[in-house]
Structures are given as structure tokens and as C-alpha cells.
Motif scaffolding. Structure first.
Motif, mmCIF file in Angstrom:
data_model
loop_
_atom_site.group_PDB
_atom_site.id
_atom_site.type_symbol
_atom_site.label_atom_id
_atom_site.label_comp_id
_atom_site.label_asym_id
_atom_site.label_seq_id
_atom_site.Cartn_x
_atom_site.Cartn_y
_atom_site.Cartn_z
ATOM 1 N N LEU A 1 70.633 55.699 52.231
ATOM 2 C CA LEU A 1 70.332 55.079 50.941
ATOM 3 C C LEU A 1 71.600 54.755 50.156
ATOM 4 C CD1 LEU A 1 67.236 57.144 49.728
ATOM 5 C CD2 LEU A 1 67.268 54.819 50.636
ATOM 6 N N MET A 2 72.694 55.458 50.439
ATOM 7 C CA MET A 2 73.949 55.177 49.759
ATOM 8 C C MET A 2 74.589 53.873 50.227
ATOM 9 S SD MET A 2 75.590 59.026 49.586
ATOM 10 C CE MET A 2 77.136 58.478 48.846
ATOM 11 N N HIS A 3 74.022 53.282 51.286
ATOM 12 C CA HIS A 3 74.526 52.008 51.806
ATOM 13 C C HIS A 3 73.604 50.834 51.466
ATOM 14 C CE1 HIS A 3 77.870 53.387 54.412
ATOM 15 N NE2 HIS A 3 77.185 54.515 54.437
ATOM 16 N N GLU A 4 72.432 51.105 50.945
ATOM 17 C CA GLU A 4 71.421 50.071 50.785
ATOM 18 C C GLU A 4 71.457 49.434 49.412
ATOM 19 O OE1 GLU A 4 67.470 50.914 51.977
ATOM 20 O OE2 GLU A 4 68.053 52.055 53.737
ATOM 21 N N ASN A 5 71.274 48.099 49.396
ATOM 22 C CA ASN A 5 71.038 47.403 48.143
ATOM 23 C C ASN A 5 69.562 47.522 47.814
ATOM 24 O OD1 ASN A 5 73.619 46.361 47.494
ATOM 25 N ND2 ASN A 5 73.375 44.837 49.117
ATOM 26 N N PRO A 6 69.205 47.692 46.532
ATOM 27 C CA PRO A 6 67.792 47.740 46.169
ATOM 28 C C PRO A 6 67.069 46.487 46.642
ATOM 29 C CG PRO A 6 69.152 48.358 44.308
ATOM 30 C CD PRO A 6 70.073 47.826 45.363
ATOM 31 N N PRO A 7 65.791 46.569 47.034
ATOM 32 C CA PRO A 7 65.049 45.402 47.491
ATOM 33 C C PRO A 7 65.075 44.285 46.462
ATOM 34 C CG PRO A 7 63.804 47.415 47.885
ATOM 35 C CD PRO A 7 65.002 47.795 47.044
ATOM 36 N N GLY A 8 65.372 43.082 46.935
ATOM 37 C CA GLY A 8 65.396 41.928 46.044
ATOM 38 C C GLY A 8 66.729 41.701 45.377
ATOM 39 N N ARG A 9 67.588 42.729 45.371
ATOM 40 C CA ARG A 9 68.869 42.598 44.686
ATOM 41 C C ARG A 9 69.760 41.571 45.372
ATOM 42 N NH1 ARG A 9 72.091 45.038 41.025
ATOM 43 N NH2 ARG A 9 74.337 45.060 41.430
ATOM 44 N N SER A 10 69.766 41.572 46.707
ATOM 45 C CA SER A 10 70.626 40.639 47.423
ATOM 46 C C SER A 10 70.215 39.202 47.159
ATOM 47 C CB SER A 10 70.595 40.942 48.925
ATOM 48 O OG SER A 10 69.280 40.848 49.423
ATOM 49 N N ARG A 11 68.906 38.947 47.011
ATOM 50 C CA ARG A 11 68.436 37.596 46.728
ATOM 51 C C ARG A 11 68.880 37.163 45.345
ATOM 52 N NH1 ARG A 11 63.720 39.686 49.196
ATOM 53 N NH2 ARG A 11 62.732 39.951 47.169
ATOM 54 N N VAL A 12 68.827 38.078 44.374
ATOM 55 C CA VAL A 12 69.242 37.756 43.008
ATOM 56 C C VAL A 12 70.739 37.469 42.961
ATOM 57 C CG1 VAL A 12 69.481 38.649 40.676
ATOM 58 C CG2 VAL A 12 67.374 39.064 41.959
ATOM 59 N N VAL A 13 71.529 38.326 43.623
ATOM 60 C CA VAL A 13 72.977 38.115 43.647
ATOM 61 C C VAL A 13 73.313 36.796 44.323
ATOM 62 C CG1 VAL A 13 75.156 38.986 44.570
ATOM 63 C CG2 VAL A 13 73.496 40.568 43.567
ATOM 64 N N GLY A 14 72.617 36.489 45.415
ATOM 65 C CA GLY A 14 72.864 35.233 46.107
ATOM 66 C C GLY A 14 72.539 34.034 45.234
ATOM 67 N N ALA A 15 71.436 34.114 44.487
ATOM 68 C CA ALA A 15 71.063 33.015 43.600
ATOM 69 C C ALA A 15 72.091 32.823 42.498
ATOM 70 C CB ALA A 15 69.675 33.277 43.004
ATOM 71 N N LEU A 16 72.612 33.923 41.929
ATOM 72 C CA LEU A 16 73.631 33.817 40.887
ATOM 73 C C LEU A 16 74.921 33.212 41.431
ATOM 74 C CD1 LEU A 16 73.147 37.219 39.039
ATOM 75 C CD2 LEU A 16 72.524 34.941 38.208
ATOM 76 N N ASP A 17 75.288 33.580 42.665
ATOM 77 C CA ASP A 17 76.497 33.011 43.265
ATOM 78 C C ASP A 17 76.338 31.514 43.488
ATOM 79 O OD1 ASP A 17 77.792 35.414 43.275
ATOM 80 O OD2 ASP A 17 77.258 35.922 45.352
ATOM 81 N N ARG A 18 75.168 31.107 43.956
ATOM 82 C CA ARG A 18 74.945 29.677 44.178
ATOM 83 C C ARG A 18 74.989 28.903 42.871
ATOM 84 N NH1 ARG A 18 71.196 31.834 47.873
ATOM 85 N NH2 ARG A 18 69.485 31.595 46.368
ATOM 86 N N ARG A 19 74.446 29.501 41.810
ATOM 87 C CA ARG A 19 74.472 28.823 40.512
ATOM 88 C C ARG A 19 75.894 28.695 39.991
ATOM 89 N NH1 ARG A 19 70.913 30.423 35.131
ATOM 90 N NH2 ARG A 19 71.738 28.770 33.788
ATOM 91 N N ARG A 20 76.705 29.751 40.155
ATOM 92 C CA ARG A 20 78.086 29.687 39.698
ATOM 93 C C ARG A 20 78.867 28.625 40.472
ATOM 94 N NH1 ARG A 20 77.670 35.473 38.825
ATOM 95 N NH2 ARG A 20 78.191 35.848 41.011
ATOM 96 N N ASN A 21 78.599 28.566 41.779
ATOM 97 C CA ASN A 21 79.294 27.571 42.590
ATOM 98 C C ASN A 21 78.897 26.149 42.191
ATOM 99 O OD1 ASN A 21 80.659 29.521 44.081
ATOM 100 N ND2 ASN A 21 79.042 29.653 45.636
ATOM 101 N N ARG A 22 77.618 25.965 41.820
ATOM 102 C CA ARG A 22 77.141 24.642 41.421
ATOM 103 C C ARG A 22 77.732 24.212 40.091
ATOM 104 N NH1 ARG A 22 72.142 25.717 41.440
ATOM 105 N NH2 ARG A 22 71.851 25.930 39.193
#
Length: 205
Positions: free
Chosen positions: A177-198
């Protein structure tokens, strides 16, 4: 048994850090059914701490122990689908260890304890029934090999094979569990990165 609870937690935390995990990842896990763990803890205290331990009959103590194990099992299963494979392996080990202990407890009514193991830690019981949860193994004890047969002299304890499996599972689950991202967190982070890049201005040659 404080070492039974604290030991694998400390081992899991150490293993998690040594393999690159972080405590903040563990704290971010959105666990389901946490209230079940509080209920199980309350039941465990009721069965082992006076006055509850003195008021409950031996039969009530056994039923309460079975209920506590069942509640913890349900809490683990509620979170199984969202866990990674290593974390699921930890849950599987915990449930397997509990099943091994149950295989010794159910046919005997108590957890059988090997008298030779008690001798290894310097204990000299004067009665067959040690407490509401443990009894001395005899020639008629069933599944005695799955009982408390492993002496740990430096801790003044006797543990079972199931106890070891449970402790390994707890340590593995915490480290995973110390290695896991909470469920859905990776999708949110990915969406924020794509928005920043855009929104980032295009660089000019």
C-alpha cells in the motif's frame, strides 16, 4: 499479543520504505468499511480485557473470537478489488493464516497449545484450560500441528503456523500500500498534466 499486531506493522513499514514506498501513500488509501475494523477491535478488547473477559462464558468468548475474525475478513474483502497484486497477496496471506488458525480452533473449541512449546518458554501450566481461548494439547487434540506449537522464548510467546502467515500478510499488505496511488488519482493527475500541456504557450523556433 502486542508483538503479533505491532511487529508485522513495523516490518511492513520498513520494507515499504526500503523498496521506495512512502507513508503518505498509505495514508491516502480510501479504505472501505473502516468502521468494521473499529467494531472488531472493540470485540477483541471485550474478550481480553476485564471486566468483559470475566463476564463472558467460555462459549461466548469463542463465538466472539469467531465474530472478530469474520468482521476483519469482510473488511479485507471489501477492499480487495481496488488493490494491486502484491496487496492482494497480502490479503490472501492474512485470510489463509486466519483459516489455518480456525482449523485448529473449531474442532477443539480452543486454540491448542503444545506443552513442549510452553516448556521451551519456561511456562508450567497447572490446568488443561489456560484461558478462555487456549487449552493444552493432549493425545485427543485434533489438528494439533496447526495450534500454538512454535516457542518464541525471547518474547515469552508460543505462536502457530497460522500466526506467522498472518504476520507475513500484514507486512506485505502495508508495504504494498505504500507504493500504491489511490484509485482514480492517476487519472486525475494525468488529466491535469494534459490540461497544463494544452494551456502552455507554444515555443517558437
Amino acid at each position: 499479543m502486542s508483538v503479533f499486531l505491532l511487529g508485522p506493522i513495523l516490518v511492513g513499514l520498513a520494507a515499504g520504505y526500503l523498496t521506495g514506498g512512502r507513508l503518505r501513500q498509505l495514508a491516502r488509501q480510501p479504505l472501505r468499511g473502516v468502521w468494521l475494523l473499529y467494531v472488531a477491535a472493540a470485540g477483541q478488547l471485550l474478550g481480553h480485557v476485564p471486566p468483559g473477559s470475566r463476564l463472558l462464558s467460555s462459549a461466548a468468548q469463542r463465538w466472539l473470537t469467531a465474530l472478530v475474525f469474520s468482521i476483519v475478513g469482510v473488511a479485507l474483502l471489501l477492499n480487495l478489488a481496488r488493490l494491486s497484486r502484491p496487496a492482494r497477496a497480502g490479503v490472501a496471506a492474512i485470510l489463509a493464516g486466519a483459516a489455518l488458525n480456525a482449523a485448529a480452533i473449531v474442532p477443539n473449541g480452543h486454540m491448542p497449545v503444545a506443552p513442549s512449546a510452553l516448556g521451551e518458554i519456561g511456562a508450567a501450566p497447572t490446568d488443561t484450560i489456560l484461558d478462555p481461548h487456549h487449552t493444552i494439547s493432549t493425545g485427543t487434540t485434533r489438528m494439533a500441528a496447526l495450534g500454538d506449537v512454535l516457542p518464541v522464548p525471547w518474547l515469552n510467546l508460543v505462536i502457530s503456523i497460522g500466526d506467522i502467515v498472518v504476520m507475513v500478510g500484514v507486512a506485505l499488505l502495508i508495504a504494498a500500500l505504500m507504493h500504491e496511488n489511490p484509485p482514480g488519482r492517476s487519472r486525475v493527475v494525468g488529466a491535469l498534466d494534459r490540461r497544463r500541456n494544452r494551456d502552455r504557450p507554444a515555443s517558437t523556433a
